[in-house]
Design an enzyme around this catalytic site. Structure first.
Site, PDB file in Angstrom:
ATOM      1  N   TYR A  17       0.859  -1.186   0.000  1.00  0.00           N
ATOM      2  CA  TYR A  17       0.000   0.000   0.000  1.00  0.00           C
ATOM      3  C   TYR A  17       0.896   1.236   0.000  1.00  0.00           C
ATOM      4  O   TYR A  17       1.511   1.586   0.997  1.00  0.00           O
ATOM      5  CB  TYR A  17      -0.941   0.021   1.208  1.00  0.00           C
ATOM      6  CG  TYR A  17      -1.833  -1.202   1.349  1.00  0.00           C
ATOM      7  CD1 TYR A  17      -2.108  -2.029   0.261  1.00  0.00           C
ATOM      8  CD2 TYR A  17      -2.409  -1.517   2.565  1.00  0.00           C
ATOM      9  CE1 TYR A  17      -2.916  -3.148   0.398  1.00  0.00           C
ATOM     10  CE2 TYR A  17      -3.227  -2.626   2.718  1.00  0.00           C
ATOM     11  CZ  TYR A  17      -3.472  -3.439   1.630  1.00  0.00           C
ATOM     12  OH  TYR A  17      -4.272  -4.551   1.774  1.00  0.00           O
ATOM     13  N   HIS A  72       0.825 -11.906   1.300  1.00  0.00           N
ATOM     14  CA  HIS A  72      -0.293 -11.215   0.634  1.00  0.00           C
ATOM     15  C   HIS A  72      -0.957 -12.094  -0.435  1.00  0.00           C
ATOM     16  O   HIS A  72      -2.184 -12.101  -0.571  1.00  0.00           O
ATOM     17  CB  HIS A  72       0.246  -9.924   0.006  1.00  0.00           C
ATOM     18  CG  HIS A  72      -0.721  -8.792   0.003  1.00  0.00           C
ATOM     19  ND1 HIS A  72      -0.352  -7.489   0.129  1.00  0.00           N
ATOM     20  CD2 HIS A  72      -2.069  -8.759  -0.127  1.00  0.00           C
ATOM     21  CE1 HIS A  72      -1.420  -6.704   0.085  1.00  0.00           C
ATOM     22  NE2 HIS A  72      -2.476  -7.454  -0.075  1.00  0.00           N
ATOM     23  N   SER A 115     -12.482  -6.110   2.422  1.00  0.00           N
ATOM     24  CA  SER A 115     -13.619  -5.494   1.719  1.00  0.00           C
ATOM     25  C   SER A 115     -14.950  -6.028   2.253  1.00  0.00           C
ATOM     26  O   SER A 115     -15.814  -6.480   1.483  1.00  0.00           O
ATOM     27  CB  SER A 115     -13.524  -5.674   0.188  1.00  0.00           C
ATOM     28  OG  SER A 115     -12.543  -4.818  -0.358  1.00  0.00           O
ATOM     29  N   PRO A 116     -15.142  -5.956   3.573  1.00  0.00           N
ATOM     30  CA  PRO A 116     -16.391  -6.492   4.151  1.00  0.00           C
ATOM     31  C   PRO A 116     -17.616  -5.683   3.734  1.00  0.00           C
ATOM     32  O   PRO A 116     -18.738  -6.177   3.821  1.00  0.00           O
ATOM     33  CB  PRO A 116     -16.151  -6.380   5.660  1.00  0.00           C
ATOM     34  CG  PRO A 116     -15.169  -5.256   5.810  1.00  0.00           C
ATOM     35  CD  PRO A 116     -14.265  -5.371   4.608  1.00  0.00           C
ATOM     36  N   LEU A 117     -17.382  -4.445   3.266  1.00  0.00           N
ATOM     37  CA  LEU A 117     -18.489  -3.618   2.771  1.00  0.00           C
ATOM     38  C   LEU A 117     -18.540  -3.664   1.243  1.00  0.00           C
ATOM     39  O   LEU A 117     -19.111  -2.783   0.607  1.00  0.00           O
ATOM     40  CB  LEU A 117     -18.313  -2.167   3.248  1.00  0.00           C
ATOM     41  CG  LEU A 117     -18.250  -1.986   4.770  1.00  0.00           C
ATOM     42  CD1 LEU A 117     -17.914  -0.546   5.133  1.00  0.00           C
ATOM     43  CD2 LEU A 117     -19.584  -2.398   5.404  1.00  0.00           C
ATOM     44  N   GLY A 118     -17.933  -4.704   0.666  1.00  0.00           N
ATOM     45  CA  GLY A 118     -17.934  -4.825  -0.789  1.00  0.00           C
ATOM     46  C   GLY A 118     -17.306  -3.609  -1.445  1.00  0.00           C
ATOM     47  O   GLY A 118     -17.827  -3.081  -2.435  1.00  0.00           O
ATOM     48  N   GLY A 124     -17.339  -0.751  -0.485  1.00  0.00           N
ATOM     49  CA  GLY A 124     -18.273   0.367  -0.357  1.00  0.00           C
ATOM     50  C   GLY A 124     -19.634   0.110  -0.964  1.00  0.00           C
ATOM     51  O   GLY A 124     -20.632   0.713  -0.551  1.00  0.00           O
ATOM     52  N   PHE A 125     -19.727  -0.830  -1.911  1.00  0.00           N
ATOM     53  CA  PHE A 125     -20.988  -1.019  -2.647  1.00  0.00           C
ATOM     54  C   PHE A 125     -22.146  -1.395  -1.725  1.00  0.00           C
ATOM     55  O   PHE A 125     -23.283  -0.923  -1.903  1.00  0.00           O
ATOM     56  CB  PHE A 125     -20.807  -2.088  -3.736  1.00  0.00           C
ATOM     57  CG  PHE A 125     -22.001  -2.190  -4.655  1.00  0.00           C
ATOM     58  CD1 PHE A 125     -22.201  -1.242  -5.641  1.00  0.00           C
ATOM     59  CD2 PHE A 125     -22.924  -3.208  -4.515  1.00  0.00           C
ATOM     60  CE1 PHE A 125     -23.314  -1.312  -6.488  1.00  0.00           C
ATOM     61  CE2 PHE A 125     -24.038  -3.292  -5.351  1.00  0.00           C
ATOM     62  CZ  PHE A 125     -24.236  -2.345  -6.332  1.00  0.00           C
ATOM     63  N   GLY A 155     -24.637   1.067  -0.006  1.00  0.00           N
ATOM     64  CA  GLY A 155     -25.671   1.786  -0.760  1.00  0.00           C
ATOM     65  C   GLY A 155     -25.266   3.201  -1.129  1.00  0.00           C
ATOM     66  O   GLY A 155     -26.073   3.972  -1.644  1.00  0.00           O
TER      67      GLY A 155
HETATM   68  N1  NAP Z   1      -5.520  -9.020   1.586  1.00  0.00           N
HETATM   69  C1  NAP Z   1      -5.903  -8.373   0.515  1.00  0.00           C
HETATM   70  O1  NAP Z   1      -5.620  -8.761  -0.606  1.00  0.00           O
HETATM   71  C2  NAP Z   1      -6.715  -7.137   0.678  1.00  0.00           C
HETATM   72  C3  NAP Z   1      -7.359  -6.552  -0.433  1.00  0.00           C
HETATM   73  C4  NAP Z   1      -8.099  -5.397  -0.227  1.00  0.00           C
HETATM   74  C5  NAP Z   1      -8.201  -4.858   1.038  1.00  0.00           C
HETATM   75  N2  NAP Z   1      -7.547  -5.438   2.088  1.00  0.00           N
HETATM   76  C6  NAP Z   1      -7.626  -4.895   3.450  1.00  0.00           C
HETATM   77  O2  NAP Z   1      -8.988  -4.791   3.816  1.00  0.00           O
HETATM   78  C7  NAP Z   1      -9.277  -3.473   4.237  1.00  0.00           C
HETATM   79  C8  NAP Z   1     -10.702  -3.135   3.919  1.00  0.00           C
HETATM   80  O3  NAP Z   1     -10.908  -3.203   2.519  1.00  0.00           O
HETATM   81  P1  NAP Z   1     -11.698  -2.065   1.788  1.00  0.00           P
HETATM   82  O4  NAP Z   1     -11.178  -0.749   2.211  1.00  0.00           O
HETATM   83  O5  NAP Z   1     -11.741  -2.404   0.356  1.00  0.00           O
HETATM   84  O6  NAP Z   1     -13.109  -2.352   2.444  1.00  0.00           O
HETATM   85  P2  NAP Z   1     -14.570  -1.896   2.573  1.00  0.00           P
HETATM   86  O7  NAP Z   1     -14.743  -1.476   3.991  1.00  0.00           O
HETATM   87  O8  NAP Z   1     -15.401  -3.002   2.028  1.00  0.00           O
HETATM   88  O9  NAP Z   1     -14.770  -0.649   1.602  1.00  0.00           O
HETATM   89  C9  NAP Z   1     -14.182   0.588   1.757  1.00  0.00           C
HETATM   90  C10 NAP Z   1     -15.027   1.589   0.980  1.00  0.00           C
HETATM   91  O10 NAP Z   1     -16.268   1.730   1.650  1.00  0.00           O
HETATM   92  C11 NAP Z   1     -16.520   3.104   1.943  1.00  0.00           C
HETATM   93  N3  NAP Z   1     -17.160   3.126   3.267  1.00  0.00           N
HETATM   94  C12 NAP Z   1     -16.682   2.662   4.445  1.00  0.00           C
HETATM   95  N4  NAP Z   1     -17.582   2.818   5.427  1.00  0.00           N
HETATM   96  C13 NAP Z   1     -18.665   3.389   4.866  1.00  0.00           C
HETATM   97  C14 NAP Z   1     -19.930   3.795   5.372  1.00  0.00           C
HETATM   98  N5  NAP Z   1     -20.257   3.641   6.641  1.00  0.00           N
HETATM   99  N6  NAP Z   1     -20.801   4.359   4.508  1.00  0.00           N
HETATM  100  C15 NAP Z   1     -20.494   4.541   3.197  1.00  0.00           C
HETATM  101  N7  NAP Z   1     -19.306   4.160   2.657  1.00  0.00           N
HETATM  102  C16 NAP Z   1     -18.403   3.597   3.491  1.00  0.00           C
HETATM  103  C17 NAP Z   1     -15.163   3.770   1.935  1.00  0.00           C
HETATM  104  O11 NAP Z   1     -15.279   5.095   1.497  1.00  0.00           O
HETATM  105  P3  NAP Z   1     -14.699   6.340   2.348  1.00  0.00           P
HETATM  106  O12 NAP Z   1     -13.252   6.120   2.537  1.00  0.00           O
HETATM  107  O13 NAP Z   1     -15.014   7.502   1.480  1.00  0.00           O
HETATM  108  O14 NAP Z   1     -15.472   6.329   3.627  1.00  0.00           O
HETATM  109  C18 NAP Z   1     -14.416   2.957   0.883  1.00  0.00           C
HETATM  110  O15 NAP Z   1     -14.712   3.448  -0.411  1.00  0.00           O
HETATM  111  C19 NAP Z   1      -8.242  -2.624   3.490  1.00  0.00           C
HETATM  112  O16 NAP Z   1      -8.053  -1.374   4.098  1.00  0.00           O
HETATM  113  C20 NAP Z   1      -7.046  -3.494   3.575  1.00  0.00           C
HETATM  114  O17 NAP Z   1      -6.413  -3.344   4.842  1.00  0.00           O
HETATM  115  C21 NAP Z   1      -6.826  -6.567   1.913  1.00  0.00           C
END
Ligand code: NAP
Length: 328
Positions: free
Chosen positions: A55, A125, A204-207, A209-210, A213
């Protein structure tokens, strides 16, 4: 906040993923605000923070190290090696690199960037097909023996690889994509984690962000990795709206937000699951942590399951070239 265990490592039941501070979702706020957000997550009770060498590369580990320095003893820092990043220049080269001598060198550099004398949880990773997983586990075992690393993890690994790695060095956590619209770990990896006492960390537990909603074609700007993701193409997003509608309906019943329901669903799956959400905004950290107070009863879960069975998710979760690196 309540805690859960990843192997023998105790962490808050929701963790904070910091990848989006490395501009993966477009430009992050300024450095000072990012530091405040990460420290604010700790103030709100988060003790698991997730980063990676890739990152930035490197900049995200430096940010996390700086942000958490005042509370280093109260938090678990997880980071990851395995992409082919030049150790001298930080240049990203094609492919993967989990050669044992490379892992040892990367770990020393991580300690410097994180400003710490130990990494609590070190993940590979992506599985490197050119290096037997026993050699990778052996390299991490040596780092653990040297006191530089606390626990070993794998990301997006397949079941057989996990079993082989675990035989050499017990694995504390598997980190793979998992959410209401990505259920790949369910057939094999989650049962194996349960069998071996390994924790599971959905990324990406929130997909991405998708599932909150709040994402539309207009909200995906320049530099946002989702622009290249099959699931975030306009037609796929339109088709996948059904899963968002389902989450929103449950959220309305629970007086919760869609983000909270998406996280609560993961927490309800298994007691060894610790989702790591990502956001660049402290208000959303607070909102997301509210998921811990959302109870999905057995009949809620059954209703969600029945509805999900009628929904086909359109589009692969990652671009093909990246997808090929998973579940090996
Ligand atoms: N091992 C791997 O290969 C791998 C791959 C990807 C990610 N990861 C790890 O997993 C972590 C989480 O993944 P992710 O960041 O993709 O996950 P995510 O939580 O599924 O999605 C993040 C997105 O959701 C939005 N968001 C978060 N909370 C929200 C809410 N309450 N309402 C509306 N939008 C919201 C964020 O936007 P805003 O920032 O604008 O709030 C961002 O665009 C990463 O930070 C990383 O540490 C690991």
């Amino acid at each position: 906040m309540k805690t859960r265990t990843l192997g023998t490592l105790t962490v808050s039941e929701l963790g904070f993923g910091t990848m989006s501070f490395a501009d993966m979702y477009g430009a992050a706020p300024d450095h000072a605000e990012n530091i405040r957000t990460i420290r604010g997550a700790h103030d709100l009770g988060v003790t698991l923070f997730d980063t990676a060498e890739a990152y930035g590369p490197w900049a995200n580990e430096e940010l996390v190290g700086e942000a958490l320095a005042p509370v280093r003893d109260e938090v678990v820092i997880a980071t990851k090696f395995g992409w082919n990043i030049d150790p001298d220049t930080g240049e990203r080269r094609p492919g993967l690199n989990s050669r044992p001598e490379h892992i040892a060198r990367v770990a020393d550099a991580m300690l410097k960037r994180l400003g710490t004398d130990h990494i609590d949880l070190l993940y590979q990773h992506r599985v490197d097909p050119d290096v037997p997983i026993e050699d990778v586990a052996g390299a991490v075992k040596e780092l653990i023996a040297a006191g530089k690393v606390g626990h070993f993890g794998l990301s997006e690994a397949g079941a057989e690889t996990i079993r082989r790695a675990h035989a050499v060095q017990p694995v504390a956590a598997i980190q793979s994509e998992y959410s209401l619209w990505t259920r790949d770990p369910e057939p094999e990896v989650l049962p194996l984690c349960e069998e071996l006492g390994i924790g599971f960390v959905p990324w990406s537990p929130l997909g991405a962000g998708f599932l909150t909603g709040k994402v539309s074609a207009e909200t995906i700007g320049t530099g946002d990795f989702r622009a290249a993701s099959p699931r975030f193409q306009p037609a796929a997003m339109e088709a996948n709206q059904r899963v968002v509608d389902l989450i929103k309906a449950i959220a309305a019943e629970k007086s919760a937000t869609a983000a909270q329901v998406a996280l609560a669903w993961l927490l309800a799956r298994k007691p060894f699951i610790v989702p790591i959400f990502g956001t660049r905004r402290l208000a959303r950290v607070e909102e997301n942590l509210g998921a811990a107070d959302v109870t999905l009863a057995a009949d809620d879960l059954a209703r969600i399951e029945t509805a999900l069975q009628t929904i086909t998710i359109e589009g692969a979760r990652l671009p093909e070239a990246v997808l090929q690196l998973s579940y090996r």
